[in-house]
Design a protein around this motif. Structure first.
Motif, PDB file in Angstrom:
ATOM      1  N   ILE A  82       0.831  -1.206   0.000  1.00 23.78           N
ATOM      2  CA  ILE A  82       0.000   0.000   0.000  1.00 23.78           C
ATOM      3  C   ILE A  82       0.868   1.260   0.000  1.00 23.78           C
ATOM      4  CG2 ILE A  82      -1.612   1.357   1.398  1.00 23.78           C
ATOM      5  CD1 ILE A  82      -2.874  -1.364   2.225  1.00 23.78           C
ATOM      6  N   LEU A  83       1.869   1.305   0.874  1.00 31.01           N
ATOM      7  CA  LEU A  83       2.698   2.516   0.932  1.00 31.01           C
ATOM      8  C   LEU A  83       3.508   2.693  -0.349  1.00 31.01           C
ATOM      9  CD1 LEU A  83       3.470   4.955   2.602  1.00 31.01           C
ATOM     10  CD2 LEU A  83       5.378   3.642   3.520  1.00 31.01           C
ATOM     11  N   THR A  84       3.994   1.614  -0.924  1.00 31.22           N
ATOM     12  CA  THR A  84       4.735   1.718  -2.185  1.00 31.22           C
ATOM     13  C   THR A  84       3.826   2.223  -3.302  1.00 31.22           C
ATOM     14  OG1 THR A  84       6.191  -0.062  -1.483  1.00 31.22           O
ATOM     15  CG2 THR A  84       6.197   0.473  -3.826  1.00 31.22           C
ATOM     16  N   ALA A  85       2.583   1.764  -3.331  1.00 34.23           N
ATOM     17  CA  ALA A  85       1.638   2.250  -4.340  1.00 34.23           C
ATOM     18  C   ALA A  85       1.354   3.739  -4.159  1.00 34.23           C
ATOM     19  CB  ALA A  85       0.337   1.452  -4.265  1.00 34.23           C
ATOM     20  N   ILE A  86       1.224   4.177  -2.911  1.00 39.15           N
ATOM     21  CA  ILE A  86       0.977   5.600  -2.644  1.00 39.15           C
ATOM     22  C   ILE A  86       2.179   6.435  -3.069  1.00 39.15           C
ATOM     23  CG2 ILE A  86       0.669   7.306  -0.802  1.00 39.15           C
ATOM     24  CD1 ILE A  86      -1.040   5.165   0.652  1.00 39.15           C
ATOM     25  N   VAL A  87       3.372   5.992  -2.698  1.00 36.81           N
ATOM     26  CA  VAL A  87       4.588   6.725  -3.080  1.00 36.81           C
ATOM     27  C   VAL A  87       4.736   6.752  -4.600  1.00 36.81           C
ATOM     28  CG1 VAL A  87       7.110   6.676  -2.979  1.00 36.81           C
ATOM     29  CG2 VAL A  87       5.786   6.323  -0.897  1.00 36.81           C
ATOM     30  N   GLY A  88       4.432   5.646  -5.255  1.00 38.77           N
ATOM     31  CA  GLY A  88       4.507   5.603  -6.706  1.00 38.77           C
ATOM     32  C   GLY A  88       3.519   6.548  -7.367  1.00 38.77           C
ATOM     33  N   ALA A  89       2.325   6.624  -6.818  1.00 38.25           N
ATOM     34  CA  ALA A  89       1.313   7.539  -7.367  1.00 38.25           C
ATOM     35  C   ALA A  89       1.731   8.994  -7.181  1.00 38.25           C
ATOM     36  CB  ALA A  89      -0.039   7.281  -6.706  1.00 38.25           C
ATOM     37  N   VAL A  90       2.264   9.301  -6.020  1.00 36.53           N
ATOM     38  CA  VAL A  90       2.719  10.677  -5.756  1.00 36.53           C
ATOM     39  C   VAL A  90       3.879  11.035  -6.677  1.00 36.53           C
ATOM     40  CG1 VAL A  90       3.824  12.168  -4.039  1.00 36.53           C
ATOM     41  CG2 VAL A  90       1.867  10.756  -3.399  1.00 36.53           C
ATOM     42  N   MET A  91       4.849  10.129  -6.808  1.00 30.18           N
ATOM     43  CA  MET A  91       5.983  10.405  -7.687  1.00 30.18           C
ATOM     44  C   MET A  91       5.565  10.517  -9.145  1.00 30.18           C
ATOM     45  SD  MET A  91       8.995   8.101  -5.969  1.00 30.18           S
ATOM     46  CE  MET A  91      10.255   8.683  -7.125  1.00 30.18           C
ATOM     47  N   GLY A  92       4.591   9.698  -9.537  1.00 24.92           N
ATOM     48  CA  GLY A  92       4.081   9.793 -10.904  1.00 24.92           C
ATOM     49  C   GLY A  92       3.365  11.109 -11.162  1.00 24.92           C
ATOM     50  N   ALA A  93       2.628  11.578 -10.159  1.00 26.79           N
ATOM     51  CA  ALA A  93       1.923  12.852 -10.306  1.00 26.79           C
ATOM     52  C   ALA A  93       2.895  14.033 -10.328  1.00 26.79           C
ATOM     53  CB  ALA A  93       0.914  13.027  -9.173  1.00 26.79           C
ATOM     54  N   MET A  94       3.998  13.912  -9.624  1.00 30.87           N
ATOM     55  CA  MET A  94       4.986  14.993  -9.594  1.00 30.87           C
ATOM     56  C   MET A  94       5.743  15.116 -10.906  1.00 30.87           C
ATOM     57  SD  MET A  94       6.465  14.563  -5.722  1.00 30.87           S
ATOM     58  CE  MET A  94       7.846  15.627  -6.030  1.00 30.87           C
ATOM     59  N   LYS A  95       5.821  14.050 -11.662  1.00 26.84           N
ATOM     60  CA  LYS A  95       6.555  14.078 -12.937  1.00 26.84           C
ATOM     61  C   LYS A  95       5.736  14.701 -14.057  1.00 26.84           C
ATOM     62  CE  LYS A  95       9.699  10.398 -11.960  1.00 26.84           C
ATOM     63  NZ  LYS A  95      11.056  10.666 -12.368  1.00 26.84           N
ATOM     64  N   LYS A  96       4.442  14.840 -13.847  1.00 28.31           N
ATOM     65  CA  LYS A  96       3.565  15.373 -14.921  1.00 28.31           C
ATOM     66  C   LYS A  96       3.658  16.867 -15.003  1.00 28.31           C
ATOM     67  CE  LYS A  96       0.335  11.607 -15.037  1.00 28.31           C
ATOM     68  NZ  LYS A  96      -1.010  11.172 -14.914  1.00 28.31           N
TER      69      LYS A  96
END
Length: 96
Positions: A82-96
């Motif tokens: 769960i935490l890895t998915a959240i971190v991945g989503a946040v990092m993905g949103a920051m790259k946009k």
């Protein structure tokens, strides 16, 4: 040593859960170190939360089945994923 074993199990299974989610979510460009740290921290948090929730469970059979090593594994893997998915989503949103 007896109090350290659950934490080690939670970290290891959290890292495994984090790696599984990191491999499944290819769109989030996460480095290996990020997946390891997020999985380990999430594993500890998930294991502690699950242990706290089941400590006062109304159903003793459920609390007994998920206590001990099995509870550490389930909580660690779930928390790490769960935490890895959240971190991945946040990092993905920051790259946009």
């Amino acid at each position: 040593m007896e109090s350290l074993l659950p934490i080690i199990i939670q970290i290891v299974t959290g890292v495994i859960g984090g790696q599984a989610v990191g491999a499944a979510i290819k769109t989030a460009a996460m480095g290996q170190l990020t997946k390891l740290i997020a999985g380990g921290v999430g594993g500890i948090a998930g294991g502690q939360i699950l242990g706290g929730l089941l400590g006062g469970a109304a159903d003793p059979a459920t609390a007994g089945a998920l206590s001990g090593i099995l509870g550490d594994v389930v909580g660690g893997a779930g928390g790490g994923a769960i935490l890895t998915a959240i971190v991945g989503a946040v990092m993905g949103a920051m790259k946009k």
